[in-house]
Design an enzyme around this catalytic site. Structure first.
Site, mmCIF file in Angstrom:
data_model
loop_
_atom_site.group_PDB
_atom_site.id
_atom_site.type_symbol
_atom_site.label_atom_id
_atom_site.label_comp_id
_atom_site.label_asym_id
_atom_site.label_seq_id
_atom_site.Cartn_x
_atom_site.Cartn_y
_atom_site.Cartn_z
ATOM 1 N N GLY D 197 98.827 66.725 -35.252
ATOM 2 C CA GLY D 197 97.416 66.903 -34.864
ATOM 3 C C GLY D 197 96.128 66.449 -34.817
ATOM 4 N N LEU D 223 104.602 66.438 -31.379
ATOM 5 C CA LEU D 223 103.793 65.850 -32.135
ATOM 6 C C LEU D 223 104.309 66.173 -33.279
ATOM 7 C CD1 LEU D 223 101.340 64.715 -31.407
ATOM 8 C CD2 LEU D 223 100.011 67.265 -32.016
ATOM 9 N N ASP D 224 104.201 64.478 -33.717
ATOM 10 C CA ASP D 224 104.001 64.477 -35.098
ATOM 11 C C ASP D 224 105.021 64.990 -36.014
ATOM 12 O OD1 ASP D 224 101.909 62.543 -35.184
ATOM 13 O OD2 ASP D 224 101.018 64.757 -35.523
ATOM 14 N N GLN D 225 106.439 64.981 -35.249
ATOM 15 C CA GLN D 225 107.931 65.571 -35.830
ATOM 16 C C GLN D 225 109.250 64.439 -35.901
ATOM 17 O OE1 GLN D 225 107.700 68.190 -37.037
ATOM 18 N NE2 GLN D 225 106.229 69.278 -36.067
#
Lengths: 279, 279, 279, 279
Positions: D197, D223-225
């Site tokens: 994040g 998110l960011d995965q």
């Protein structure tokens, strides 16, 4: 009986090599667990390492490969489940042999340490704590050739697959080198080809470098010039004396050596024209 | 007016040096923001870098320091807020000069690029895209001494603090080197002292190394032998041709150069007896 | 008698702190061998580590420092030549304790290992090969608080300076943590704050990361949240199973732990507001 | 006409897959320049990337492969000589887009940059210096869905192979993500899964880590995965503020992104079950 074997092939490059080899494996109902290949376009040479699983009819397999592959092809079929046997040469420093002994103790290195041979008694006590035979073959009063001959005789008693120089601080003569081609792994305490020869940390200190490192390589007849298997470095700065470098460098040396051994012991290293191909 | 200055001191080691210097600062009501010191116990030499903040009475400060410090002490008081001015020399390769131009564009490098001078026209267009003057000083038909003299004249028009060799592929003659002592930063595309001189990637390929690297150093009169500021490496393997090494090496070269510049431009680098002390 | 001591000072930042402290040292005719300081401008706190050599009049020195330094200043004067004593807690894994034992054996870590305590018998044999006392304090049938109390009693028999968790695989309760503030060093097998808690390699495998690492930190009352001393990583790729990661990670874990210990044992680590300052 | 193509195959693992595929290549008189394969033994899935050279009869080749390979096999035959076309999204930070532009300028990245789209005007001037079209698609006054729709329309005008988020600082909605499956490469300024994040450097500063890093990954709807392509870190210490981390991190971010792109652009990255296999 289901077995695992490693097939190492190298030969002049040609069309269809992967197809030919993998076909033979398929025909033999061997499953390919891992397959890595490399073509050196400069020397036009082909290398392949195949991990095979199945029931091996080794004579037929060899015959099939010989028939299919171009002349001059080398192939070796190696039992993947048999641990390699090594003899380790040392002098006085404990960190590399210590790391190998410890890894071997807890199962971190897939190896059988047949014996440790030192030109000093220094490490006898440590080695024997791990129930490994230690032999001192002193070089005192001997020529290099005489000493190396004694070493070789002691080594040959154990019929090792590989010989590991774990900070063995003497140069070995050409006869010794020729006796064990591509079977002697050395750790040198610099990022070769920098700081060849004696006291690389002192040389590094004098040059004022900002990194120090270590190199694992097979020995050949030129000092620190053999095929490189693995290298690594760490950052240092102006606060490091030559002694501090030596201390900091130990962890790099032992890690580079044991990672190189891990590759060698699992038959992942081809040597060709003084370079290694690691598959 | 509150200012920030950097005090660089070096002198033969003695008891009480830190106390003497910091006392003078304290007496002058200067706040020490950062203080780094180093004693080289081999050469018995003392180095200190102090970032100071306050109202500077420079004449008195200098007098006080001169009075207190042992004979042979060097000290320099540098305006921390004034960006250094550099002239950059290039040949044909764009990655190092490109990275400096780009960092300068977005404020990532604290520097004033006065001009770029090339011995070829190749990079003129790129440099001018960033509104920086580019001068071509061709070496064609000139001796090295003649060419270096023209270079120096062009450089001196800009009165730079430092000269950056951003892949300037020619050796500079001793007169040139002597003109800018410890003021010329070079990037060499190997982990020195390995692969000195021409075509280090080709040398690295031929040797079969498993790491490649780059070295930023001040130049002196021996090729690739000057004081090293920073070095770094990346891992490679048998799949890398010399060309692939060169391509992969570019990011290391440019990063090592710009990080070394960052140190030099912030007055963090002492040079002493062909080594650097980075404080 | 000439001695070496380390003076650790921390206090709210103020003008003239370095001058005051180094002056006192100078007045006491103590030579400063190394001096490192840091001001945290966010918390406005000052930290300094000074290695001193000379004849110490400790009572006067302390009085002088107390008089000079602002209220709330902490200073500690530590005998630089006295090796720290540690008790090491383990469970079943040998690589970290093995590396510490081996380094201790050959003089690579400046420490006195008073004893090793395990919650299993597994490592007893290895530890005793190095002539270090091993105690098994089993957790079977005990609450965590009961078990930790037994551990603490055993630890306190040895009055260690630090406690090292060399792959001790249990969480310690708040009473235990509070008993040894900033004195318990743990190694966690991930680059924190990623992969907190159990089975970090399995977590790493599932996430598909391309690096794995290790973190040495002081413990506090939140799992894997204590002040970080040192971290490092290695590259991995898609060929690594969780087991292969665990195997490859061992060298990182043990190296990070022993390098962190080296810092802690030489009094180079300040803890402040859940961070470390390493001077 | 002799061409180079890349054959990407993936399918449920089975005996003889390498033999079948390489046989077909051999039958078609295609030379295999490089061949890399991987079997994921957990999911029992097979992946292979073959660089082929020869005269391609693509229809027959496809038919032969379809006939030979098990049901559910995916194979793609890609022109190895056609540079991929990308659209790059940016916000305000210049270092990643700057590095891509510069590498593209000197031929260091094998890519056609069709256009750069920003949600601010900030980078327009820089992009246009490199003669690349820049479009500002502002998010002001728009919902995320509306804005992403405008972005997608602008992107689709250029029919790119891949979309690169070079520090594009907004989350993209699921419709956008679904429109370009495994075709959007993002750079995140932390070693994921740590510091997901916003403001990862601030998070890193607050946690007191000793390494910072960057992660290049395909985006998915968390998110960011998304699947990680490449990661790297650098060492930092207590002297780094969040701002200093951000500055030091830029070189890692840009290098990780451009190395990840280099892999993606050369069709070396398979995505499978939220992980990447890089062959």
């Amino acid at each position: 009986m289901i077995e695992k074997k490693i097939l190492l092939t190298d030969c002049p490059d040609d069309k269809g090599l992967i197809a030919k080899i993998t076909n033979i494996c398929y025909k033999h109902q061997l499953n390919i667990l891992h397959n890595n290949e490399f073509v050196d376009f400069e020397t036009k040479h082909f290398f392949m390492r195949s991990e095979l699983e199945g029931i091996f009819n080794e004579a037929t397999l060899r015959a099939d490969l010989e028939f299919s592959l171009p002349e001059g092809a080398n192939f070796r079929l190696i039992d993947a489940q048999k641990r390699k046997r090594v003899v380790i040469l040392v002098t006085k420093e404990a960190h590399c042999i210590g790391d190998i002994l410890m890894k071997n103790y807890y199962g971190g290195l897939d190896v059988e340490i047949a014996a440790v041979v030192g030109n000093h008694e220094t490490l006898k006590e440590l080695v024997e704590r791990f129930d490994i035979p230690f032999h001192c073959v002193s070089h005192e009063g001997l020529t290099r050739v005489e000493h190396d001959k004694l070493l070789a005789e002691k080594i040959d008693e154990y019929a090792p697959d590989f010989i590991v120089l774990a900070k063995y601080m003497r140069v070995l003569n050409p006869d010794f080198v020729a006796r064990y081609p591509n079977r002697v792994v050395n750790i040198h305490h610099s990022f070769l080809p920098a700081f060849i020869g004696a006291k690389p940390y002192q040389q590094a200190y004098e040059r004022g470098v900002k990194i120090i490192g270590a190199t694992a390589h097979f020995i050949n007849n030129e000092l620190d010039q053999g095929p490189i298997i693995m290298q690594n470095v760490i950052n240092i700065d102006h606060t490091y004396s030559a002694d501090a470098m030596m201390k900091a460098g130990r962890d790099v040396e032992k890690t580079v050596l044991s990672r190189a051994l891990d590759l060698v012991l699992h038959d992942r290293v081809f040597v060709y024209k003084n370079k290694t191909i690691v598959l």
